[in-house]
Enzyme design. Structure first.
Site, PDB file in Angstrom:
ATOM      1  N   LYS A   1       4.681   4.310   5.800  1.00 50.44           N
ATOM      2  CA  LYS A   1       3.785   2.972   5.538  1.00 50.44           C
ATOM      3  C   LYS A   1       3.945   2.466   7.128  1.00 50.44           C
ATOM      4  O   LYS A   1       3.437   1.330   7.230  1.00 50.44           O
ATOM      5  CB  LYS A   1       4.446   2.046   4.577  1.00 50.44           C
TER       6      LYS A   1
ATOM      7  N   ARG B   1      11.074  -2.465  -9.316  1.00 45.09           N
ATOM      8  CA  ARG B   1       9.692  -2.079  -9.389  1.00 45.09           C
ATOM      9  C   ARG B   1       9.739  -1.698 -10.885  1.00 45.09           C
ATOM     10  O   ARG B   1      10.507  -0.945 -11.503  1.00 45.09           O
ATOM     11  CB  ARG B   1       9.489  -1.094  -8.500  1.00 45.09           C
TER      12      ARG B   1
ATOM     13  N   PRO C   1       0.948  -1.261   0.055  1.00 38.76           N
ATOM     14  CA  PRO C   1      -0.050   0.045   0.047  1.00 38.76           C
ATOM     15  C   PRO C   1       1.000   1.325  -0.053  1.00 38.76           C
ATOM     16  O   PRO C   1       1.757   1.160   0.723  1.00 38.76           O
ATOM     17  CB  PRO C   1      -0.706   0.080   1.256  1.00 38.76           C
ATOM     18  N   GLU C   2       0.143   2.269  -0.345  1.00 39.97           N
ATOM     19  CA  GLU C   2       1.044   3.537  -0.690  1.00 39.97           C
ATOM     20  C   GLU C   2       0.730   4.324   1.014  1.00 39.97           C
ATOM     21  O   GLU C   2      -0.377   3.899   1.545  1.00 39.97           O
ATOM     22  CB  GLU C   2       0.697   4.597  -1.561  1.00 39.97           C
TER      23      GLU C   2
END
Ligand SMILES: [Zn+2]
Length: 289
Positions: free
Chosen positions: A52, A273, A2-3
């Protein structure tokens, strides 16, 4: 993964449901049973996020300050949660059902409950340990105490690409793959530009934009980054279909036409990524342009 806006939203959701109410804290799975027992039954005193990382505050290890007493921040026991790749949170209304034995942490208040499964971290920590986590994270665009100069000092000295720097939690906390790709697009910055070739004006604009975009992400619980003139209705195009939701310029739009210049959006792997950008709107070799 998640961001950061997801974790800030989670902190807000916890605060709305559990703040200042007696909360039963348990670990049906058992792995957090000792920590849960120490704060069980106390009133949650705060809920906050940094990047996070989620922090839920409870009256300190020395016991509850008593009803109506001001919370002592120096004597807070913090439940520290990092969801990692597989962590999941679910909320429901009280009374909670019998928990599954995969639930690492359950919070049960008078009106709601929350179940946490599969986090990378769920631990009880002291204020000193919490501060150490803040100290190793970069500024978070969603925190009122964030200092964008701290990020600039690292970026402006670095030969690393600006795309990698934005994802480095020690440089900026909370930015993930979607916001990274989108904010660089919105400012016409080549993702491969070395940090030290970015101008101060570009950084200030990127930071201000991250603050605004991520706040909207917390409000709507999804990521939208297109300007009004590029929304589906304005362009007469169908809305985006993607399980991430939200209207974006380049994220996971490989090969599709850029909403601004029409060139095909490109992708490449960077630091394990996928990176997405438009070669027309984010041309290479124009440092500081
Ligand atoms: Zn373009």
């Amino acid at each position: 993964m998640p961001e950061g806006h997801t974790i800030h939203r989670l902190a807000q959701d916890c605060a709305e449901r559990f703040l200042h109410a007696p909360v039963r804290v348990s670990s049906p799975q058992g792995k957090f049973a000792d920590g849960a027992a120490l704060v069980d039954g106390a009133g949650m005193t705060s809920a906050e996020a940094h990047g996070k990382h989620l922090f839920l505050g409870f009256p300190g290890f020395a016991g509850s300050p008593g009803p109506g007493a001001p919370a002592d921040p120096g004597n807070t026991a913090w439940v520290h949660v990092h969801l990692g790749l597989f962590g999941k949170v679910a909320f429901g209304s009280a009374p909670p059902p019998w928990p599954a034995d995969t639930v690492r942490l359950r919070l049960a208040g008078p009106t709601a409950f929350m179940d946490l499964r599969g986090p990378t971290t769920c631990a009880l920590i002291t204020p000193g340990e919490k501060q150490a986590i803040h100290d190793r994270l970069g500024p978070d665009p969603l925190r009122a105490d964030a200092d964008p100069d701290a990020a600039w000092r690292r970026i402006s000295r670095s030969r690393t690409t600006v795309a990698a720097l934005l994802m480095d939690q020690k440089v900026v906390a909370g930015v993930g793959n979607v916001y990274r790709a989108e904010v660089l697009f919105r400012h016409g910055v080549d993702p491969y530009l070395p940090g030290r070739a970015l101008t101060r004006a570009q950084w200030d604009a990127i930071w201000a934009d991250l603050v605004e975009l991520m706040r909207e992400g917390v409000r709507n619980n999804r990521i939208d980054t297109v300007r009004p003139e590029h929304e589906p209705e304005a362009m007469g195009r169908p809305p985006r279909v993607d399980d991430h939701g939200g209207e974006v310029y380049v994220y996971r739009r490989t090969g599709q036409a850029c909403h601004v210049c029409g060139l095909a959006v490109r992708t490449a792997e960077l630091a394990a990524r996928n990176l997405f950008w438009c070669p027309g709107c984010q041309p290479a070799n124009v440092p500081g342009a």
